[in-house]
Design a protein around this motif. Structure first.
Motif, PDB file in Angstrom:
ATOM      1  N   LEU A   1     -57.367 -55.739  90.283  1.00 25.56           N
ATOM      2  CA  LEU A   1     -58.635 -56.202  90.810  1.00 25.56           C
ATOM      3  C   LEU A   1     -58.842 -57.808  90.994  1.00 25.56           C
ATOM      4  CD1 LEU A   1     -61.126 -53.759  88.919  1.00 25.56           C
ATOM      5  CD2 LEU A   1     -60.501 -53.854  91.334  1.00 25.56           C
ATOM      6  N   SER A   2     -58.077 -58.077  89.883  1.00 22.36           N
ATOM      7  CA  SER A   2     -58.093 -59.959  89.862  1.00 22.36           C
ATOM      8  C   SER A   2     -57.312 -60.382  91.253  1.00 22.36           C
ATOM      9  CB  SER A   2     -57.427 -60.578  88.702  1.00 22.36           C
ATOM     10  OG  SER A   2     -56.032 -60.227  88.591  1.00 22.36           O
ATOM     11  N   VAL A   3     -56.285 -59.776  91.630  1.00 25.32           N
ATOM     12  CA  VAL A   3     -55.393 -60.120  93.016  1.00 25.32           C
ATOM     13  C   VAL A   3     -56.508 -59.879  94.117  1.00 25.32           C
ATOM     14  CG1 VAL A   3     -53.560 -59.187  94.484  1.00 25.32           C
ATOM     15  CG2 VAL A   3     -53.370 -59.482  91.988  1.00 25.32           C
ATOM     16  N   VAL A   4     -57.266 -58.739  93.938  1.00 28.51           N
ATOM     17  CA  VAL A   4     -58.044 -58.587  95.240  1.00 28.51           C
ATOM     18  C   VAL A   4     -59.124 -59.622  95.258  1.00 28.51           C
ATOM     19  CG1 VAL A   4     -59.813 -56.917  96.241  1.00 28.51           C
ATOM     20  CG2 VAL A   4     -57.633 -56.168  95.169  1.00 28.51           C
ATOM     21  N   ILE A   5     -59.720 -60.110  93.899  1.00 28.77           N
ATOM     22  CA  ILE A   5     -60.587 -61.233  93.775  1.00 28.77           C
ATOM     23  C   ILE A   5     -60.267 -62.471  94.419  1.00 28.77           C
ATOM     24  CG2 ILE A   5     -62.246 -62.499  92.230  1.00 28.77           C
ATOM     25  CD1 ILE A   5     -62.321 -60.032  90.655  1.00 28.77           C
ATOM     26  N   LEU A   6     -59.033 -62.871  94.087  1.00 28.67           N
ATOM     27  CA  LEU A   6     -58.476 -63.973  94.535  1.00 28.67           C
ATOM     28  C   LEU A   6     -58.170 -63.765  96.163  1.00 28.67           C
ATOM     29  CD1 LEU A   6     -57.232 -66.957  94.158  1.00 28.67           C
ATOM     30  CD2 LEU A   6     -54.948 -65.613  93.643  1.00 28.67           C
ATOM     31  N   THR A   7     -57.666 -62.956  96.741  1.00 27.09           N
ATOM     32  CA  THR A   7     -57.743 -62.532  98.209  1.00 27.09           C
ATOM     33  C   THR A   7     -59.151 -62.839  98.775  1.00 27.09           C
ATOM     34  OG1 THR A   7     -55.805 -61.258  97.670  1.00 27.09           O
ATOM     35  CG2 THR A   7     -56.802 -61.121  99.972  1.00 27.09           C
ATOM     36  N   LEU A   8     -59.826 -62.126  98.304  1.00 20.64           N
ATOM     37  CA  LEU A   8     -61.247 -62.226  98.893  1.00 20.64           C
ATOM     38  C   LEU A   8     -62.111 -63.720  98.802  1.00 20.64           C
ATOM     39  CD1 LEU A   8     -63.115 -59.187  97.439  1.00 20.64           C
ATOM     40  CD2 LEU A   8     -62.474 -59.525  99.641  1.00 20.64           C
ATOM     41  N   CYS A   9     -61.488 -64.539  97.640  1.00 18.59           N
ATOM     42  CA  CYS A   9     -61.835 -65.952  97.279  1.00 18.59           C
ATOM     43  C   CYS A   9     -61.063 -66.631  98.528  1.00 18.59           C
ATOM     44  CB  CYS A   9     -61.585 -66.539  95.992  1.00 18.59           C
ATOM     45  SG  CYS A   9     -62.720 -66.015  94.785  1.00 18.59           S
ATOM     46  N   LEU A  10     -59.830 -66.399  98.836  1.00 18.95           N
ATOM     47  CA  LEU A  10     -59.162 -67.122  99.975  1.00 18.95           C
ATOM     48  C   LEU A  10     -59.868 -66.991 101.292  1.00 18.95           C
ATOM     49  CD1 LEU A  10     -55.600 -66.718  98.585  1.00 18.95           C
ATOM     50  CD2 LEU A  10     -56.912 -68.702  98.550  1.00 18.95           C
ATOM     51  N   ILE A  11     -60.400 -65.680 101.290  1.00 19.14           N
ATOM     52  CA  ILE A  11     -61.047 -65.371 102.601  1.00 19.14           C
ATOM     53  C   ILE A  11     -62.189 -66.066 102.834  1.00 19.14           C
ATOM     54  CG2 ILE A  11     -61.828 -63.577 103.943  1.00 19.14           C
ATOM     55  CD1 ILE A  11     -59.878 -61.488 102.980  1.00 19.14           C
ATOM     56  N   TYR A  12     -62.770 -66.138 101.985  1.00 13.73           N
ATOM     57  CA  TYR A  12     -64.129 -66.663 101.590  1.00 13.73           C
ATOM     58  C   TYR A  12     -64.093 -68.148 101.991  1.00 13.73           C
ATOM     59  CZ  TYR A  12     -69.189 -67.512 100.205  1.00 13.73           C
ATOM     60  OH  TYR A  12     -70.362 -67.972 100.190  1.00 13.73           O
ATOM     61  N   VAL A  13     -63.252 -69.119 101.133  1.00  6.79           N
ATOM     62  CA  VAL A  13     -62.994 -70.342 101.474  1.00  6.79           C
ATOM     63  C   VAL A  13     -62.451 -70.645 102.945  1.00  6.79           C
ATOM     64  CG1 VAL A  13     -61.660 -72.453 100.603  1.00  6.79           C
ATOM     65  CG2 VAL A  13     -62.752 -70.836  98.958  1.00  6.79           C
ATOM     66  N   SER A  14     -61.707 -69.776 103.503  1.00  4.36           N
ATOM     67  CA  SER A  14     -60.842 -70.127 104.494  1.00  4.36           C
ATOM     68  C   SER A  14     -62.042 -70.002 105.871  1.00  4.36           C
ATOM     69  CB  SER A  14     -59.611 -69.375 104.879  1.00  4.36           C
ATOM     70  OG  SER A  14     -60.039 -68.105 104.881  1.00  4.36           O
TER      71      SER A  14
END
Length: 203
Positions: A17-30
Motif C-alpha cells: 500500500l505504501s508503494v501504491v501511495i508513493l505512485t499516486l503521489c508521483l502522479i499527483y505531483v506530475s
C-alpha cells in the motif's frame, strides 16, 4: 519475538500500500506540474483556466481527472494502511518511524485536498471555504492570524487563491511526496529487520 503468519501478511500488505501511495503521489505531483502551466491562480482566472484545460488543452481533461482521482485515492489508501498496520501489530516502538511518517502522510494528503477546495473558484468551493474560515477563526489565540494568512487579511479574493495555491503546491505537495518516500523506506527497513529476527530465531 517471532512474527505470526498473519502479522507477516499484514506487514507485506502495508508495504504494498505504501508503494501504491508513493505512485499516486508521483502522479499527483506530475499532473499538478502539467496543470500549473495553464492554471491561473486568480479569483476570476482560476475557473476559466480550468475550463480551458478541460476543453481546449490536448489531454488536459485527462491530466485534471488523474490529478483529482490521485488526490482522493491517496487519502483513502493512507487511511486503509493505518488500519492494516494496526492489524499487523505494527504499533511497537521499533515501528515508530513508520507510524509517525504514515500519520503525517495521511494528514498532509487531507491538507492537499483541503487547500484545493477554492482553487477551482466554483460556488461550492467558495462557500465551503467560507464556512471553513469561520471554524478556523474560532480557534483560540491563533484563529484570527490563521484566517489573515489564508485570506491575505481581507475577504476571499485573488490574494486568497494565490495563498492557497502556494500552500497547496509548494508546501503541502512537496511535504506529502517526501513523507511518502520516508514512509516506504521505514516500512522496507522494518520488514527486513523482521525477517532477519525471524531467521535468527529459527537458526
Amino acid at each position: 519475538m517471532q512474527s505470526t503468519q498473519f502479522d507477516k501478511i499484514m506487514r507485506r500488505i502495508a508495504t504494498i500500500l505504501s508503494v501504491v501511495i508513493l505512485t499516486l503521489c508521483l502522479i499527483y505531483v506530475s499532473t499538478g506540474v502539467m496543470l500549473s502551466f495553464y492554471y491561473e491562480p486568480t479569483a476570476g482566472g482560476a475557473y476559466n483556466s480550468l475550463k480551458m484545460i478541460n476543453t481546449q488543452v490536448p489531454y488536459g481533461w485527462l491530466f485534471w481527472r488523474a490529478h483529482d482521482i490521485a488526490g482522493n485515492a491517496v487519502i483513502a489508501i493512507a487511511l486503509m494502511q493505518i488500519v492494516v498496520m494496526f492489524l499487523g501489530r505494527q504499533f511497537r516502538k521499533s515501528w515508530l518511524a513508520a507510524w509517525i511518517s504514515g500519520i503525517l502522510l495521511t494528514l498532509s494528503a487531507i491538507g492537499l485536498n483541503w487547500s484545493a477546495m477554492i482553487l477551482d473558484w466554483t460556488q461550492l468551493g467558495y462557500w465551503r471555504f467560507n464556512i471553513e474560515l469561520g471554524t478556523i477563526e474560532a480557534i483560540p489565540l491563533i484563529g484570527g492570524q490563521l484566517r489573515d494568512i489564508l485570506t491575505g487579511g481581507g475577504a476571499i479574493n485573488t490574494v486568497t487563491v494565490e495563498h492557497l495555491y502556494t500552500i497547496h503546491t509548494y508546501l503541502i505537495a512537496v511535504a506529502t511526496l517526501l513523507l511518502a518516500i520516508v514512509h516506504l523506506s521505514a516500512l522496507l527497513w522494518q520488514e527486513s529487520q523482521m525477517y532477519q529476527a525471524d531467521w535468527e530465531v529459527r537458526s
